[in-house]
Design a protein around this motif. Sequence first.
Motif, PDB file in Angstrom:
ATOM      1  N   GLY A  11      17.354  28.912  83.601  1.00 27.61           N
ATOM      2  CA  GLY A  11      18.481  28.460  82.839  1.00 27.61           C
ATOM      3  C   GLY A  11      19.656  29.328  82.466  1.00 27.61           C
ATOM      4  O   GLY A  11      20.819  29.062  82.744  1.00 27.61           O
ATOM      5  N   HIS A  12      19.535  30.566  82.246  1.00 29.57           N
ATOM      6  CA  HIS A  12      20.595  31.652  82.214  1.00 29.57           C
ATOM      7  C   HIS A  12      21.152  31.789  83.540  1.00 29.57           C
ATOM      8  O   HIS A  12      22.470  31.866  83.353  1.00 29.57           O
ATOM      9  N   TRP A  13      20.555  31.806  84.675  1.00 32.97           N
ATOM     10  CA  TRP A  13      21.356  31.900  85.893  1.00 32.97           C
ATOM     11  C   TRP A  13      22.254  30.662  85.916  1.00 32.97           C
ATOM     12  O   TRP A  13      23.552  30.845  86.466  1.00 32.97           O
ATOM     13  N   GLN A  14      21.794  29.702  85.598  1.00 32.94           N
ATOM     14  CA  GLN A  14      22.618  28.419  85.732  1.00 32.94           C
ATOM     15  C   GLN A  14      23.865  28.367  85.043  1.00 32.94           C
ATOM     16  O   GLN A  14      25.114  28.530  85.482  1.00 32.94           O
ATOM     17  N   ALA A  15      23.651  28.919  83.601  1.00 32.46           N
ATOM     18  CA  ALA A  15      24.764  29.113  82.929  1.00 32.46           C
ATOM     19  C   ALA A  15      25.732  30.278  83.354  1.00 32.46           C
ATOM     20  O   ALA A  15      27.008  29.883  83.097  1.00 32.46           O
TER      21      ALA A  15
END
Length: 271
Positions: free
Chosen positions: A173-177
């Motif tokens: 999720g942090h990679w996507q953001a």
Amino acid sequence: MNAESPGKRERDDATPFDDLNQLLVEFVVGAKEVLSESFCGAYLQGSFAVGDADAHSDVDFIVVTKDDVTPEQQAELQALHQTLYALPTSWAQHLEGSYIPRKVLRRPDPDRRPLLYLDNGATEFALDNHDNTVVVRWSLREHGVVLAGPDPRELVEPIAADELRADVRWALGHWQAWFRSIDSISRRALAVAVLSHARILHTLAIGEVSSKRTAGEWALHALDPEWAPLIRWALEDRPDPWTKVREPADPALLRRTRQFIDYAAGWAAEH
């Protein structure tokens, strides 16, 4: 290089590289001098721990302390790392890791508090939760290379596969953001992003942490074949990564990587 005699190892050398081994001796001796009674142990994790390091790898370390690092100790450790950075070996510019109090390391930290962290290529500390993850704890406990101190299994409680899976889902999720927030990225960072996502999916599949190369090779066969050219590019672009830090990534590859990250999120949701 062990707790009793920091200039000599009871086991084989920590790595296959003589100049890196000497650097690690100086690092551990210096850290012990600064931390004194608060020094608990020093370890390699990352690629040197999982057995897939090469001449282009960064050197992921963990130093475990008995107490929180004091401001005075932090200043002396800062000076130590600046001295190490100036040594005549390229490894000296690629130490990356954190100083972690033993009480924090013991089990996963739901608050993911920031730690005293030295980034790859940096000479000054930052406060960052980069290493305050389940993945780092698992890698250290299961495969950590002891430079000094006790077996890491004495410092980290056992970690279940589902704890690992939850951690990499959070990272996904942090990679996507992060990717949504950037317009450009270096060529090296783009290849790292592709292989990091392959490793996330591999961890979801097997409940363990592998190297980026192992995960990339797995992904070539386990994921949709449409992603094979991108993954193969990331694997083959490995040599001389430090020259590529200052080289912008191809915009077409960046767009394709964004699509791969979305695919990875969908794959993770189904597995």
